[in-house]
Design a protein around this motif. Structure first.
Motif, short mmCIF file in Angstrom:
data_model
loop_
_atom_site.label_atom_id
_atom_site.label_comp_id
_atom_site.label_asym_id
_atom_site.label_seq_id
_atom_site.Cartn_x
_atom_site.Cartn_y
_atom_site.Cartn_z
N ILE A 129 0.83 -1.20 0.00
CA ILE A 129 0.00 0.00 0.00
C ILE A 129 0.86 1.25 0.00
CG2 ILE A 129 -1.63 1.33 1.38
CD1 ILE A 129 -3.00 -1.32 2.07
N ASN A 130 1.95 1.26 0.79
CA ASN A 130 2.83 2.44 0.81
C ASN A 130 3.51 2.68 -0.53
OD1 ASN A 130 2.32 3.32 3.40
ND2 ASN A 130 3.91 2.03 4.30
N ILE A 131 3.93 1.62 -1.20
CA ILE A 131 4.55 1.79 -2.52
C ILE A 131 3.54 2.33 -3.51
CG2 ILE A 131 5.50 0.51 -4.48
CD1 ILE A 131 6.94 -1.27 -2.42
N LEU A 132 2.33 1.79 -3.51
CA LEU A 132 1.32 2.25 -4.46
C LEU A 132 0.89 3.70 -4.19
CD1 LEU A 132 -0.88 -0.96 -4.67
CD2 LEU A 132 0.70 -0.09 -6.40
N ILE A 133 0.74 4.07 -2.95
CA ILE A 133 0.37 5.45 -2.61
C ILE A 133 1.50 6.41 -2.96
CG2 ILE A 133 -0.19 7.02 -0.70
CD1 ILE A 133 -2.51 5.27 -1.64
N THR A 134 2.75 6.00 -2.74
CA THR A 134 3.89 6.84 -3.10
C THR A 134 3.94 7.06 -4.61
OG1 THR A 134 5.12 6.02 -1.19
CG2 THR A 134 6.39 7.11 -2.92
N ILE A 135 3.71 6.02 -5.38
CA ILE A 135 3.67 6.16 -6.84
C ILE A 135 2.55 7.11 -7.24
CG2 ILE A 135 3.17 4.94 -9.00
CD1 ILE A 135 4.64 2.52 -7.75
N LEU A 136 1.40 6.97 -6.63
CA LEU A 136 0.27 7.85 -6.92
C LEU A 136 0.59 9.30 -6.58
CD1 LEU A 136 -2.76 8.05 -7.73
CD2 LEU A 136 -3.27 7.78 -5.32
N LEU A 137 1.20 9.55 -5.43
CA LEU A 137 1.54 10.92 -5.04
C LEU A 137 2.60 11.52 -5.95
CD1 LEU A 137 1.55 10.48 -1.17
CD2 LEU A 137 -0.04 11.89 -2.50
N ILE A 138 3.59 10.76 -6.33
CA ILE A 138 4.64 11.27 -7.23
C ILE A 138 4.06 11.57 -8.60
CG2 ILE A 138 6.76 10.65 -8.46
CD1 ILE A 138 7.60 9.15 -5.89
N SER A 139 3.24 10.68 -9.12
CA SER A 139 2.66 10.93 -10.44
C SER A 139 1.70 12.12 -10.43
CB SER A 139 1.94 9.67 -10.95
OG SER A 139 0.84 9.36 -10.13
N SER A 140 0.97 12.30 -9.34
CA SER A 140 0.08 13.46 -9.27
C SER A 140 0.89 14.75 -9.15
CB SER A 140 -0.92 13.33 -8.12
OG SER A 140 -0.26 13.36 -6.88
N TYR A 141 2.02 14.71 -8.44
CA TYR A 141 2.89 15.89 -8.34
C TYR A 141 3.46 16.25 -9.72
CZ TYR A 141 6.73 18.96 -7.17
OH TYR A 141 7.59 20.01 -7.13
N VAL A 142 3.91 15.25 -10.46
CA VAL A 142 4.45 15.50 -11.80
C VAL A 142 3.37 16.03 -12.72
CG1 VAL A 142 5.43 14.35 -13.84
CG2 VAL A 142 6.33 13.84 -11.56
N GLU A 143 2.17 15.50 -12.61
CA GLU A 143 1.07 15.98 -13.45
C GLU A 143 0.73 17.43 -13.13
OE1 GLU A 143 -3.60 14.99 -14.41
OE2 GLU A 143 -2.33 13.47 -13.47
N ILE A 144 0.69 17.78 -11.85
CA ILE A 144 0.40 19.16 -11.46
C ILE A 144 1.54 20.09 -11.89
CG2 ILE A 144 0.17 20.70 -9.47
CD1 ILE A 144 -1.32 18.39 -8.06
#
Length: 60
Positions: A42-57
């Motif tokens: 769960i931590n790996i998946l949430i970290t990937i989600l947060l990084i990808s959303s930061y890059v998108e923003i």
């Protein structure tokens, strides 16, 4: 500027997700030896989600 706002938000999200994961493990009575795998996944998946959303923003 964006990083100053996003990092505390990401840390807060990670802590809340870990809290909810802990409650899930308790409710579903997941054994101690499997809880480590659940938290890591769960931590790996949430970290990937947060990084990808930061890059998108950042690039949007």
């Amino acid at each position: 500027m964006m990083m100053v706002l996003y990092i505390p938000f990401a840390v807060f999200i990670l802590f809340k997700i870990n809290d909810m994961t802990n409650k899930l493990c308790i409710q579903k009575e997941i054994p101690e030896d499997r809880q480590h795998k659940v938290f890591r996944t769960i931590n790996i998946l949430i970290t990937i989600l947060l990084i990808s959303s930061y890059v998108e923003i950042l690039f949007a």
